[in-house]
Scaffold this motif. Sequence first.
Motif, PDB file in Angstrom:
ATOM      1  N   VAL A 417     -46.458 -32.320 -23.804  1.00 10.84           N
ATOM      2  CA  VAL A 417     -46.251 -33.425 -22.985  1.00 10.84           C
ATOM      3  C   VAL A 417     -44.916 -33.440 -22.291  1.00 10.84           C
ATOM      4  CG1 VAL A 417     -45.686 -35.885 -22.963  1.00 10.84           C
ATOM      5  CG2 VAL A 417     -47.339 -34.640 -24.728  1.00 10.84           C
ATOM      6  N   THR A 418     -45.125 -33.628 -20.933  1.00  9.74           N
ATOM      7  CA  THR A 418     -43.781 -33.519 -19.989  1.00  9.74           C
ATOM      8  C   THR A 418     -43.349 -34.732 -19.813  1.00  9.74           C
ATOM      9  OG1 THR A 418     -45.433 -34.012 -17.980  1.00  9.74           O
ATOM     10  CG2 THR A 418     -45.345 -31.423 -18.841  1.00  9.74           C
ATOM     11  N   SER A 419     -42.493 -34.987 -18.936  1.00  8.45           N
ATOM     12  CA  SER A 419     -41.449 -36.132 -18.528  1.00  8.45           C
ATOM     13  C   SER A 419     -42.541 -36.997 -17.562  1.00  8.45           C
ATOM     14  CB  SER A 419     -40.289 -35.790 -18.023  1.00  8.45           C
ATOM     15  OG  SER A 419     -40.399 -35.088 -16.856  1.00  8.45           O
ATOM     16  N   SER A 420     -43.400 -36.400 -16.970  1.00  8.40           N
ATOM     17  CA  SER A 420     -44.156 -37.228 -15.888  1.00  8.40           C
ATOM     18  C   SER A 420     -45.257 -37.842 -16.929  1.00  8.40           C
ATOM     19  CB  SER A 420     -44.891 -36.281 -14.887  1.00  8.40           C
ATOM     20  OG  SER A 420     -43.949 -35.653 -14.273  1.00  8.40           O
ATOM     21  N   ASP A 421     -45.817 -37.218 -17.944  1.00  9.11           N
ATOM     22  CA  ASP A 421     -46.657 -37.812 -18.867  1.00  9.11           C
ATOM     23  C   ASP A 421     -46.088 -38.874 -19.612  1.00  9.11           C
ATOM     24  OD1 ASP A 421     -48.592 -35.969 -18.220  1.00  9.11           O
ATOM     25  OD2 ASP A 421     -47.584 -34.593 -19.700  1.00  9.11           O
ATOM     26  N   VAL A 422     -44.786 -38.778 -20.115  1.00  7.51           N
ATOM     27  CA  VAL A 422     -44.288 -39.990 -20.678  1.00  7.51           C
ATOM     28  C   VAL A 422     -43.986 -41.130 -19.920  1.00  7.51           C
ATOM     29  CG1 VAL A 422     -42.039 -40.535 -21.755  1.00  7.51           C
ATOM     30  CG2 VAL A 422     -43.091 -38.544 -22.399  1.00  7.51           C
ATOM     31  N   ALA A 423     -43.427 -40.807 -18.568  1.00  8.52           N
ATOM     32  CA  ALA A 423     -43.379 -42.079 -17.784  1.00  8.52           C
ATOM     33  C   ALA A 423     -44.680 -42.733 -17.168  1.00  8.52           C
ATOM     34  CB  ALA A 423     -42.788 -41.316 -16.383  1.00  8.52           C
ATOM     35  N   ALA A 424     -45.871 -42.023 -17.241  1.00  9.00           N
ATOM     36  CA  ALA A 424     -47.332 -42.383 -16.845  1.00  9.00           C
ATOM     37  C   ALA A 424     -47.499 -43.219 -18.185  1.00  9.00           C
ATOM     38  CB  ALA A 424     -47.897 -41.288 -16.705  1.00  9.00           C
ATOM     39  N   TRP A 425     -47.264 -43.023 -19.420  1.00 13.43           N
ATOM     40  CA  TRP A 425     -47.840 -43.619 -20.741  1.00 13.43           C
ATOM     41  C   TRP A 425     -46.741 -45.084 -20.694  1.00 13.43           C
ATOM     42  CZ3 TRP A 425     -47.512 -39.383 -24.665  1.00 13.43           C
ATOM     43  CH2 TRP A 425     -48.926 -38.273 -24.661  1.00 13.43           C
TER      44      TRP A 425
END
Length: 485
Positions: A417-425
Amino acid sequence: MSALERSLGRFSADYRKFSYIEQYANGSQDPPYTPKSAMREYRVLLEQAVLNMLPLVVTSVAQQLYVEGYRKPDSPDDDSAWEYWRRNSLDAWQHAVHRDCLTYGLAYVIVVPGKGSPVMRAVSPLSMMALYEDVIHDEWPQWAMEHKLSYQDGQKRSKVVLYDEVNAYTFVGDYFIDGVPNVDSFTLVSTEAHNLGVVPVVRFRNQLSTSPNIPPKGELEPLLPTQDRLNNLVLTASMLAQYASFRQRWVTGMVIPVDPATGKQVEPFNAAVNRVWAAEDPDTRFGEFTESDISKILEAIDATIKHLSAMSQVPPAYLLGDIVNLSAEALAAAEAGLQRKVSEKRTILGEAWAQTMRLAAVASGRFSADSDSLWDNRIVWRDTEARSLAATVDALGKLTQMLQVPPEALWERVPGVTSSDVAAWKKMAEEADSFGNMMGVLNAQAGRADVAAKGQDNAKPGTNVPGQPTKKSDGYGTPSDKQTA
């Protein structure tokens, strides 16, 4: 001695060392020893006898060094300065910095003011050098020099940019990479101010040492003798396979016939699987030389690769390619030494990247050099350690249930999981909360309207008497605070 003269001399000396290591990094190093009388067939074997394992040593570490955030310790979101990282495409160029640092022991990043955003540029030690008053502890150099190529008037020339605390000076002179630099040939062609108060060059080191006798050293330099020994063994195996892996037959006591037309000797036997050699002379004797055993050389090659693995802390399976049905737990145990090495690199390189981001914030004009807030941020690295996804998610779920850790705080710990994924979540979770709150209000209003409607339609005459017990069969909306079954 001027700063330019001293910089040119130091750069020329360092270039020879780094270019020698570069040959091993890309597999173009000199082959094993070749006799002057070697035939073409031998030279072909020599060219094929290079088994270069050193790029794998760098790759196994570099592929686990991925910066994906820049934030305060108590914040889940990246700092506003992170936009400079993205605008300069450092998601990609960071790997060039890491690989140069691992290969040569040094790498550099230049940070200067730009239009709309500071310019952050990765530079190889084959193109740059920096001089420090205290080479061990100083954060910023006294000056730095970058070498480029110039083709003025169609001639190949050297363009040198010299950085100090205020300006960048550009000189053009004779090309000198292949020889001794001619300082007198260089002339100043431009001066550009950066006004950062420091030399805008950040140094990345592969390892730290307090000894003044230990120069910067990459991962490859200590392994060069082992790599040379490996190439010699591979050459020996190739020669055995070419010349001594087949049984050779011999014959004595026989007169070799001569071709009357050419006068040259004729081979007396046509060897084949279905043919037998025979001679009329009873004194003729036959025999054979046995083939050489190549297995011992192959074992020596494997042993040398294992030595290289132990010295570099890279798992043998990475170099030998013998991974067979390993579980995630077994793979994690095999990578324990490599992960400790990666952890050390992240600590050292993380400080250099934080220094780079602080300088970029100052170059943007939004912060001053002595701003305390710049020192609170930290570099966030992607977790690349081999783990079972199911076991990791199960452990994170237990942290949430047993220790009441917020689930959002654990999302970035999920492998892959990337930081972009976390931001989208997080954005989706906020939108879901807003939608849920809205639906809750609408449902509450609908419920109250439904109760009012049912009380008016279903209440029986004579039952809406305050203080009198009512039954469920009496309907809704009765004002009594007493209820009976």
